[in-house]
Design a protein around this motif. Structure first.
Motif, PDB file in Angstrom:
ATOM      1  N   SER A 180      18.072 -30.286 -34.921  1.00 27.71           N
ATOM      2  CA  SER A 180      18.667 -28.936 -34.896  1.00 27.71           C
ATOM      3  C   SER A 180      17.782 -27.917 -34.181  1.00 27.71           C
ATOM      4  CB  SER A 180      18.932 -28.431 -36.327  1.00 27.71           C
ATOM      5  OG  SER A 180      19.790 -29.300 -36.986  1.00 27.71           O
ATOM      6  N   PRO A 181      17.636 -28.058 -32.865  1.00 24.96           N
ATOM      7  CA  PRO A 181      16.841 -27.056 -32.131  1.00 24.96           C
ATOM      8  C   PRO A 181      17.482 -25.670 -32.238  1.00 24.96           C
ATOM      9  CG  PRO A 181      17.666 -28.798 -30.647  1.00 24.96           C
ATOM     10  CD  PRO A 181      18.194 -29.111 -32.008  1.00 24.96           C
ATOM     11  N   TRP A 182      16.711 -24.656 -31.923  1.00 19.36           N
ATOM     12  CA  TRP A 182      17.171 -23.263 -32.076  1.00 19.36           C
ATOM     13  C   TRP A 182      18.234 -22.914 -31.034  1.00 19.36           C
ATOM     14  CZ3 TRP A 182      15.243 -18.453 -29.482  1.00 19.36           C
ATOM     15  CH2 TRP A 182      15.640 -17.309 -30.172  1.00 19.36           C
ATOM     16  N   ALA A 208      33.737 -26.906 -29.166  1.00 22.28           N
ATOM     17  CA  ALA A 208      32.639 -27.895 -29.192  1.00 22.28           C
ATOM     18  C   ALA A 208      31.311 -27.201 -29.522  1.00 22.28           C
ATOM     19  CB  ALA A 208      32.551 -28.621 -27.854  1.00 22.28           C
ATOM     20  N   ALA A 209      31.146 -25.979 -28.993  1.00 14.85           N
ATOM     21  CA  ALA A 209      29.910 -25.228 -29.278  1.00 14.85           C
ATOM     22  C   ALA A 209      29.816 -24.941 -30.782  1.00 14.85           C
ATOM     23  CB  ALA A 209      29.900 -23.924 -28.484  1.00 14.85           C
ATOM     24  N   HIS A 219      21.973 -21.070 -31.325  1.00 17.60           N
ATOM     25  CA  HIS A 219      22.519 -20.591 -30.046  1.00 17.60           C
ATOM     26  C   HIS A 219      22.942 -21.776 -29.188  1.00 17.60           C
ATOM     27  CE1 HIS A 219      20.935 -16.547 -30.771  1.00 17.60           C
ATOM     28  NE2 HIS A 219      19.845 -17.148 -31.223  1.00 17.60           N
ATOM     29  N   VAL A 220      24.187 -21.738 -28.711  1.00 14.92           N
ATOM     30  CA  VAL A 220      24.675 -22.794 -27.821  1.00 14.92           C
ATOM     31  C   VAL A 220      25.094 -22.122 -26.516  1.00 14.92           C
ATOM     32  CG1 VAL A 220      26.331 -24.673 -27.519  1.00 14.92           C
ATOM     33  CG2 VAL A 220      25.479 -24.125 -29.812  1.00 14.92           C
ATOM     34  N   VAL A 221      24.425 -22.479 -25.433  1.00 15.76           N
ATOM     35  CA  VAL A 221      24.778 -21.943 -24.111  1.00 15.76           C
ATOM     36  C   VAL A 221      25.274 -23.118 -23.272  1.00 15.76           C
ATOM     37  CG1 VAL A 221      23.951 -20.706 -22.067  1.00 15.76           C
ATOM     38  CG2 VAL A 221      22.978 -20.171 -24.314  1.00 15.76           C
ATOM     39  N   LEU A 230      28.841 -19.923 -20.841  1.00 12.54           N
ATOM     40  CA  LEU A 230      29.304 -19.374 -22.126  1.00 12.54           C
ATOM     41  C   LEU A 230      28.151 -19.410 -23.112  1.00 12.54           C
ATOM     42  CD1 LEU A 230      32.728 -21.142 -22.731  1.00 12.54           C
ATOM     43  CD2 LEU A 230      32.308 -18.727 -23.218  1.00 12.54           C
ATOM     44  N   TRP A 231      27.979 -18.338 -23.857  1.00 10.01           N
ATOM     45  CA  TRP A 231      26.947 -18.315 -24.918  1.00 10.01           C
ATOM     46  C   TRP A 231      27.686 -18.124 -26.242  1.00 10.01           C
ATOM     47  CZ3 TRP A 231      21.584 -15.661 -24.348  1.00 10.01           C
ATOM     48  CH2 TRP A 231      20.880 -15.734 -25.554  1.00 10.01           C
TER      49      TRP A 231
END
Ligand SMILES: Nc1ncnc2c1ncn2[C@@H]1O[C@H](COP(=O)(O)OP(=O)(O)O)[C@@H](O)[C@H]1O
Ligand SMILES: O=P(O)(O)OC[C@H]1O[C@](O)(COP(=O)(O)O)[C@@H](O)[C@@H]1O
Length: 312
Positions: A180-182, A208-209, A219-221, A230-231
């Motif tokens: 689970s990275p940041w 999916a994000a 945070h998923v970019v 997309l962020w």
């Protein structure tokens, strides 16, 4: 304020970048060489950060037999070097851009990491990475490093440095996610492979994000090539669209985006501002043969041309 960043590249590469208007399989293709660069994901990120004035340290593995190009780059740019040198050669990856702006990548294999070298890397890296504000972990795994050992290292890394920025693909991506990275920055294709299905619409990508966020990733970019990025985080979702630009080479565009994201986050900018900046840095990479920011005015002008809006 302490703003120190480290980037880890377990499998760096020399990128041989060239232009071939129309690749024909099975034929002799003539290529115009654009450059041979000491690269690999975390090294590209470090180059961008250094150009933005950030103190950066690099680590991972380098092949003993052809390390000179990397050592020269680090000393020229003033990048602190904590790479572990292992027997063998760092791979050479060939990147060919066609007239359509499509890039075909040939990512070769290089040195193999033995168990002793991996154990040494685990102990050594975990002893010094804890002093950094952010650690970027980027790219594929070299031969000899299995995904389970990588997950184990990532989990231990997270306990010494909670702000991990992670960008990888395929089995290394899946393995790294277990820690689970940041922040993660897959491109659309990488996300599709992880989801095991196509993601044709932006709504599918956002869904999916959220699946990644449910696994504890803040945070998923998702980078979407020419369509932008997309962020998605707890506060919402934003879409950035890059301006139309002349494409010289898209190699390193994703890494440049990661460099821009790290810079904005270190400066405690808003998600909107950070995404705008990261997109501008990526577009600059696309319009040149190598990554990096030569001119801050050009960056500012590019930022003003990025279209940014909330995405619902
Ligand atoms: N043809 C292009 N024109 C303008 N910007 C681009 C182009 N290709 C990529 N970019 C920018 O670079 C970013 C990263 O590119 P992408 O190809 O998605 O990443 P990766 O290199 O990881 O596959 C995109 O989000 C976009 O901002
Ligand atoms: O470690 P991997 O996944 O094989 O990727 C390595 C390649 O990716 C690059 O870092 C470029 O990545 P991006 O185009 O995604 O920014 C090259 O420099 C390198 O050859």
């Amino acid at each position: 304020m302490n703003r120190r960043v480290a980037t880890i590249t377990l499998n760096p590469a020399y990128d041989l970048v060239g232009y071939c208007p129309d690749i024909v399989l099975g034929e002799v293709n003539r290529v115009r060489t654009a450059g041979l660069h000491a690269a690999g994901k975390g090294i590209n990120v470090a180059k961008v950060l250094k150009d933005l004035g950030i103190d950066v340290t690099v680590g991972g593995f380098l092949g003993k037999e052809n390390q000179d190009g990397f050592q020269q780059l680090f000393s020229e740019l003033g990048i602190a070097n904590r790479f572990q040198v292992v027997p063998g050669r760092t791979r050479i990856n060939v990147k060919l851009t066609e007239a359509s702006n499509e890039v075909t990548d040939f990512n070769f294999s290089g040195f193999e990491v033995c168990q002793n070298d991996w154990q040494r890397f685990m102990a050594d890296s975990l002893s010094w990475l804890g002093q950094f504000d952010m650690v970027a972990v980027s790219g594929s795994l070299p031969a000899g490093v299995d995904p389970e050992s990588f997950s184990d290292w990532m989990r231990q890394l997270r306990s010494v440095c909670p702000c991990i920025i992670f960008d990888s693909s395929r089995e290394a991506f899946a393995a790294g996610l277990k820690a689970s990275p940041w922040l993660v920055k897959p491109n659309r294709r990488e996300l599709e492979i992880w989801m095991g299905r196509p993601l044709p619409t932006l709504e599918d990508v956002v869904e999916a994000a959220h699946a990644l966020r449910e696994d504890g990733i803040a945070h998923v970019v998702i980078s979407l090539g020419v369509e932008g990025a997309l962020w998605v985080n707890a506060s919402g979702a934003w879409l950035a669209k890059p301006p139309v630009c002349e494409v010289v080479s898209t190699v390193g565009a994703g890494d440049s985006m990661v460099g821009g994201l790290i810079y904005g986050l270190l400066m405690r900018e808003s998600s909107e501002h950070t995404l705008r900046l990261a997109t501008a840095v990526a577009v600059l990479a696309v319009s040149q043969s190598n990554v990096g920011i030569k001119d801050r005015m050009q960056l500012a002008s590019m930022m003003s041309q990025v279209e940014l809006k909330p995405f619902n």
